[in-house]
Design a protein around this motif. Structure first.
Motif, short mmCIF file in Angstrom:
data_model
loop_
_atom_site.label_atom_id
_atom_site.label_comp_id
_atom_site.label_asym_id
_atom_site.label_seq_id
_atom_site.Cartn_x
_atom_site.Cartn_y
_atom_site.Cartn_z
N ALA A 176 -2.19 0.62 -11.90
CA ALA A 176 -1.48 -0.03 -13.00
C ALA A 176 -1.12 1.06 -14.00
N PRO A 177 0.17 1.33 -14.19
CA PRO A 177 0.55 2.46 -15.06
C PRO A 177 0.19 2.21 -16.52
N GLN A 178 -0.07 3.29 -17.21
CA GLN A 178 -0.25 3.24 -18.67
C GLN A 178 1.13 3.40 -19.28
N GLU A 179 1.71 2.30 -19.71
CA GLU A 179 3.12 2.27 -20.10
C GLU A 179 3.45 3.23 -21.24
N ASN A 180 2.47 3.56 -22.06
CA ASN A 180 2.75 4.46 -23.18
C ASN A 180 2.46 5.92 -22.84
N ARG A 181 2.27 6.22 -21.53
CA ARG A 181 2.01 7.59 -21.12
C ARG A 181 3.27 8.21 -20.51
N ILE A 182 3.67 9.35 -21.03
CA ILE A 182 4.77 10.13 -20.48
C ILE A 182 4.18 11.34 -19.79
N LEU A 183 4.49 11.50 -18.52
CA LEU A 183 3.99 12.62 -17.75
C LEU A 183 5.12 13.62 -17.52
N VAL A 184 4.93 14.85 -17.98
CA VAL A 184 5.88 15.93 -17.74
C VAL A 184 5.33 16.78 -16.60
N VAL A 185 6.12 16.91 -15.53
CA VAL A 185 5.66 17.62 -14.33
C VAL A 185 6.42 18.94 -14.23
N ILE A 186 5.67 20.05 -14.19
CA ILE A 186 6.24 21.39 -14.03
C ILE A 186 5.81 21.92 -12.67
N GLY A 187 6.76 22.27 -11.81
CA GLY A 187 6.42 22.71 -10.46
C GLY A 187 6.19 24.20 -10.37
N ARG A 188 5.96 24.67 -9.14
CA ARG A 188 5.67 26.08 -8.87
C ARG A 188 6.93 26.93 -8.72
N GLY A 189 8.06 26.31 -8.43
CA GLY A 189 9.23 27.08 -8.05
C GLY A 189 10.02 27.69 -9.19
N GLY A 190 9.77 27.28 -10.42
CA GLY A 190 10.56 27.76 -11.55
C GLY A 190 9.70 28.42 -12.61
N SER A 191 10.24 28.48 -13.84
CA SER A 191 9.54 29.08 -14.96
C SER A 191 8.56 28.08 -15.57
N PRO A 192 7.57 28.55 -16.32
CA PRO A 192 6.67 27.63 -17.02
C PRO A 192 7.44 26.74 -17.98
N GLY A 193 6.90 25.57 -18.26
CA GLY A 193 7.51 24.67 -19.21
C GLY A 193 7.43 25.22 -20.63
N ASP A 194 8.35 24.79 -21.45
CA ASP A 194 8.42 25.23 -22.84
C ASP A 194 7.51 24.32 -23.68
#
Length: 347
Positions: A176-194
């Motif tokens: 059951a998702p937590q509707e107020n949660r935003i998940l930012v996914v940063i993968g291995r193939g690019g630069s780190p997230g800002d």
């Protein structure tokens, strides 16, 4: 009777190629041997072919190169040793076929070594001669995405030769998702997230809890509603827990988001051949995601969140096959059996 193995070449840029290969190898009734850099005991560990700089985009800087090749640097000991190791394994094991995920050069090498190939075809404009030759030489093409995400400009003969197999690496959790949660996914193939930009977005939406998985720079002033988790063991569970996903348009993340049926704000990263942009445009057109060209300003986030959460769930569900890995493994095994039959008929 002992079956001759299927060789599965694994490209080393990003994590998606290996995840796909390991999922298929586990599900396949046919013996599968992985070949690639960094595999260790998981397969045939090949010498590294990357330039000394470490920067690798699949194109070398040679002044002359055959049109059928993308990456063929001169005087590279790793490349020389890599080619020798692959051909030694082919000569010793006589594989039923080779799956190439992905490399125009290895596809050509396998054909030169008299082995039939299956080529994993990614999205984007791959109409250059090297890709076209790899496609022509293959027994079949495997696209790890839904056929409706295909670029309109893809040639008809390539479409006809392609088997579309979404959902290969997606293993959703039923949470059951937590509707107020935003998940930012940063993968291995690019630069780190800002981290600073993400922190500004989190401050603009104080009623939402923001969580980042993957590499990210640490902001100077991190708001209380932002959690930087780094690498996690089970990203699929994180996706299932979230009310909204923000991330790029690689096959692995797109498949996981479609499998979990979560609202998606898609920020495609620059990739050779426009792979991620092609996927993001198609997702947006099908109302399966909202495509964002660049990271939004803080004031844009509330409306973007509202737009993404209003997208219809059926638009995402139709792009996922819950039996994708089994379908891919069965298709590859059938091609291996056909290749063995063909060889025996020629004997």
């Amino acid at each position: 009777m002992t079956r001759r193995p299927i060789g599965y070449y694994v490209h080393h840029h990003g994590a998606g190629h290996r995840q796909r290969a390991e999922a298929i190898a586990t599900a396949c009734e046919w013996p599968v041997v992985l070949l690639g850099t960094g595999l260790g005991a998981a397969g045939i560990d090949l010498p590294d072919d990357r330039p000394v700089s470490g920067r690798f985009d699949g194109i070398d800087e040679a002044t002359t190169r055959p049109a059928a090749l993308h990456y063929a640097p001169i005087h590279h000991d790793g490349v020389r040793s890599r080619v020798a190791r692959i051909t030694q394994w082919i000569a010793a094991e006589r594989p039923a076929l080779m799956v190439i995920d992905v490399s125009a050069e290895v596809a050509m090498l396998a054909r030169l070594a008299s082995v039939p190939t299956l080529y994993v075809r990614l999205n984007g404009d791959r109409s250059d001669e090297a890709h076209l030759d790899a496609f022509r030489g293959a027994t079949g093409l495997l696209a790890p995405f839904h056929r409706d995400l295909e670029m309109p400009s893809t040639l008809a003969w390539i479409r006809d030769k392609t088997t579309y197999l979404p959902g290969i690496t997606a293993t959703p959790h039923i949470n059951a998702p937590q509707e107020n949660r935003i998940l930012v996914v940063i993968g291995r193939g690019g630069s780190p997230g800002d981290g600073a930009a993400i922190a500004r977005a989190a401050r603009a939406c104080p009623d939402m809890h923001w969580r980042v998985i993957g590499p990210v720079t640490v902001p100077v002033d991190q708001p209380a509603n932002l959690d930087l988790a780094g690498w996690v063991d089970d990203p699929a569970r994180e996706i299932a827990d979230a009310g909204l996903i923000v991330g790029a348009a690689g096959d692995g993340l797109v498949g996981a988001v479609m499998a979990a049926d979560r609202p998606f704000l898609c920020v495609p990263e620059a990739r050779p051949y426009g792979e991620q942009r092609a996927t993001a445009l198609a997702l947006d057109a099908l109302r399966a995601a909202i495509m964002i060209e660049t990271w939004p300003s803080p004031d844009q986030w509330p409306s973007l969140i509202d737009r993404a959460t209003a997208l219809p769930t059926h638009a995402r569900k139709r792009l996922h096959d819950p039996h994708g890995v089994d379908a891919a493994a069965a298709w590859i095994a059938s091609k291996a059996a056909a290749a063995v039959d063909e060889r025996e008929n020629l004997a």
